[in-house]
Design a protein around this motif. Structure first.
Motif, short mmCIF file in Angstrom:
data_model
loop_
_atom_site.label_atom_id
_atom_site.label_comp_id
_atom_site.label_asym_id
_atom_site.label_seq_id
_atom_site.Cartn_x
_atom_site.Cartn_y
_atom_site.Cartn_z
N ALA A 243 0.82 -1.22 0.00
CA ALA A 243 0.00 0.00 0.00
C ALA A 243 0.85 1.27 0.00
CB ALA A 243 -0.96 -0.01 1.19
N PRO A 244 1.80 1.43 0.96
CA PRO A 244 2.63 2.65 0.91
C PRO A 244 3.49 2.74 -0.35
CG PRO A 244 3.44 1.15 2.60
CD PRO A 244 2.12 0.63 2.15
N PHE A 245 3.97 1.59 -0.86
CA PHE A 245 4.78 1.64 -2.07
C PHE A 245 3.94 2.08 -3.27
CE2 PHE A 245 6.79 -0.27 -5.85
CZ PHE A 245 8.05 0.30 -5.74
N THR A 246 2.67 1.70 -3.30
CA THR A 246 1.78 2.14 -4.38
C THR A 246 1.61 3.65 -4.35
OG1 THR A 246 0.60 0.04 -4.29
CG2 THR A 246 -0.50 1.87 -5.38
N VAL A 247 1.47 4.21 -3.16
CA VAL A 247 1.37 5.67 -3.02
C VAL A 247 2.66 6.33 -3.50
CG1 VAL A 247 1.04 7.56 -1.41
CG2 VAL A 247 -0.26 5.46 -1.12
N VAL A 248 3.81 5.73 -3.16
CA VAL A 248 5.11 6.25 -3.62
C VAL A 248 5.18 6.21 -5.14
CG1 VAL A 248 7.58 5.74 -3.68
CG2 VAL A 248 6.37 5.78 -1.51
N GLU A 249 4.72 5.13 -5.73
CA GLU A 249 4.72 5.02 -7.19
C GLU A 249 3.89 6.13 -7.82
OE1 GLU A 249 5.23 0.47 -8.67
OE2 GLU A 249 3.36 0.94 -7.64
N LEU A 250 2.73 6.40 -7.23
CA LEU A 250 1.86 7.46 -7.76
C LEU A 250 2.52 8.83 -7.63
CD1 LEU A 250 -0.89 8.20 -8.95
CD2 LEU A 250 -1.78 8.34 -6.63
N ILE A 251 3.17 9.09 -6.49
CA ILE A 251 3.84 10.38 -6.29
C ILE A 251 4.98 10.55 -7.30
CG2 ILE A 251 5.25 11.72 -4.68
CD1 ILE A 251 3.63 10.48 -2.41
N CYS A 252 5.80 9.51 -7.46
CA CYS A 252 6.91 9.58 -8.42
C CYS A 252 6.40 9.71 -9.85
CB CYS A 252 7.80 8.34 -8.28
SG CYS A 252 8.72 8.26 -6.72
N PHE A 253 5.27 9.07 -10.14
CA PHE A 253 4.67 9.21 -11.47
C PHE A 253 4.29 10.67 -11.72
CE2 PHE A 253 1.02 9.40 -14.29
CZ PHE A 253 1.41 8.61 -15.35
N CYS A 254 3.71 11.32 -10.71
CA CYS A 254 3.31 12.73 -10.87
C CYS A 254 4.53 13.62 -11.10
CB CYS A 254 2.55 13.19 -9.63
SG CYS A 254 0.94 12.40 -9.41
N PHE A 255 5.61 13.38 -10.35
CA PHE A 255 6.82 14.19 -10.54
C PHE A 255 7.48 13.87 -11.88
CE2 PHE A 255 6.59 14.88 -5.93
CZ PHE A 255 6.83 16.24 -5.89
N GLY A 256 7.36 12.62 -12.33
CA GLY A 256 7.87 12.29 -13.65
C GLY A 256 7.12 13.03 -14.75
N TYR A 257 5.80 13.11 -14.59
CA TYR A 257 4.99 13.86 -15.57
C TYR A 257 5.36 15.34 -15.54
CZ TYR A 257 0.94 16.02 -17.75
OH TYR A 257 0.13 16.79 -18.56
N ILE A 258 5.54 15.90 -14.32
CA ILE A 258 5.94 17.31 -14.22
C ILE A 258 7.29 17.53 -14.89
CG2 ILE A 258 6.63 19.11 -12.58
CD1 ILE A 258 4.56 18.00 -10.64
N PHE A 259 8.21 16.59 -14.71
CA PHE A 259 9.54 16.68 -15.32
C PHE A 259 9.43 16.73 -16.84
CE2 PHE A 259 13.41 14.90 -17.07
CZ PHE A 259 14.41 15.47 -16.30
N ILE A 260 8.62 15.84 -17.40
CA ILE A 260 8.48 15.78 -18.87
C ILE A 260 7.80 17.03 -19.40
CG2 ILE A 260 7.42 14.50 -20.76
CD1 ILE A 260 7.72 11.97 -19.05
N VAL A 261 6.72 17.44 -18.75
CA VAL A 261 5.96 18.61 -19.21
C VAL A 261 6.80 19.87 -19.11
CG1 VAL A 261 3.97 20.07 -18.69
CG2 VAL A 261 3.71 17.59 -18.73
N THR A 262 7.63 19.96 -18.08
CA THR A 262 8.48 21.14 -17.91
C THR A 262 9.44 21.31 -19.09
OG1 THR A 262 8.38 21.00 -15.50
CG2 THR A 262 10.22 22.23 -16.45
N PHE A 263 10.09 20.22 -19.48
CA PHE A 263 11.03 20.31 -20.59
C PHE A 263 10.32 20.54 -21.92
CE2 PHE A 263 13.85 18.58 -17.45
CZ PHE A 263 15.08 19.11 -17.79
#
Length: 319
Positions: A243-263
């Protein structure tokens, strides 16, 4: 001072009475409205706090909790949701009074909503009349029937969608619901505060949203524990860390999307909106890659340094 004291008592009694009516209607409807307290009560608290000081707000909040416990019982789900909603309203109002950013205001509501979700769904599920195991089994049966109609065997289904996978989807859906709830509460507060002719602080651009240090530590600890646990005790990982690792995956996914959209926005500033939507759709099909990019973004400052270098170049060109 006396007029202000009388006014605070009058408004406090009025708002407490309105909350009492809401609790009474909820009781008539067999507690079907209590999950929506988180949408309504914070707005009431924020409006009151903007008119009066924190001491008056706490006294009025105590009166609301007392009235709720009288109508629904001290130990009841209705009282719990009321307390959580009032806390969310006070935290949001204090953040607004202190000039915090809209990002902070939304995240504060999301965090409290996540705590409420964890307590009501996982920690004390039986008290709230919620059976997670039964719910997951029902979802699995529904998916099994749907795939059976498509001609997919139950063995293939069990390999594709096991209990852990369904639990992961359930957790992701719960977290997303908390995020949407925080955004909705912020929007309702925005409408109420705009009516009072009070402007909310501007929200940070998505490219300037970085992972705070405390969240980095939590993400690192959970990821390390998950990897080590896979080799030492897989059953413990499947039961407690999924359960906590799934939340971590979702958070990292959001920051990954922010990273891509920023560039993308830096490379194509005029088409960043359309490209951002297209990339958002593609990210759903490349979730693992976006997750890895998100981990890279969380634990490095390359995005921040790239933005600073880009702004310096723009300033030099404008001179």
């Amino acid at each position: 001072m006396r007029r202000n004291s009388v006014s605070s008592i009058t408004y406090g009694a009025l708002f407490t009475a309105l909350v009492g009516v809401l609790v009474y209607i909820n009781r008539i409807l067999a507690n079907s409205l209590e999950v929506y307290f988180f949408w309504i009560v914070p707005v009431v608290i924020v409006v009151y706090r903007c008119k009066f000081d924190l001491r008056d707000t706490i006294m009025t909040s105590f009166a609301m909790i007392l009235l709720t416990s009288i109508l629904s019982g001290i130990i009841s789900t209705t009282t719990f949701y009321m307390i959580a909603s009032i806390i969310a309203g006070i935290v949001y109002a204090q953040g607004f009074i202190n000039g915090r950013s809209a990002t902070f205001l939304i995240c504060s509501v999301i965090l409290i909503s996540l705590v409420v979700m964890i307590v009501s769904t996982f920690l004390f599920a039986s008290f709230f009349g919620y059976d997670v195991a039964g719910e997951l089994q029902l979802y699995q049966q529904m998916l099994n029937q749907s795939f059976a109609q498509m001609g997919i065997s139950s063995e293939m289904f069990s390999q594709m969608f096991d209990q852990n996978f369904i639990l992961t989807i359930f957790i992701i859906a719960s977290v997303l619901s908390s995020v949407l709830e925080g955004i909705l509460v912020h929007f309702l507060n925005y409408l109420a505060l705009k009516k009072l002719k009070m402007d909310l602080p501007p929200m940070k651009p998505i490219s300037q949203i970085y992972c705070p240090l405390w969240l980095k530590i939590i993400i690192g600890v959970i990821m390390v524990g998950f990897v080590i646990g896979r080799f030492i005790n897989p059953s413990f990982v499947n039961e407690y860390l999924i359960a906590p690792f799934t939340v971590v995956e979702l958070i990292c996914f959001c920051f990954g999307y922010i990273f891509i959209v920023t560039f993308i926005s830096l490379a194509y500033p005029k088409k960043s909106g359309l490209l951002g939507l297209l990339v958002g759709v593609l990210c759903l099909f490349l979730a693992s890659i976006v997750f890895i990019i998100g981990v890279f973004d969380v634990f490095t400052d390359i995005r921040k340094r790239t933005i600073e270098r880009y702004l310096k170049n723009v300033q030099q060109q404008n001179r």
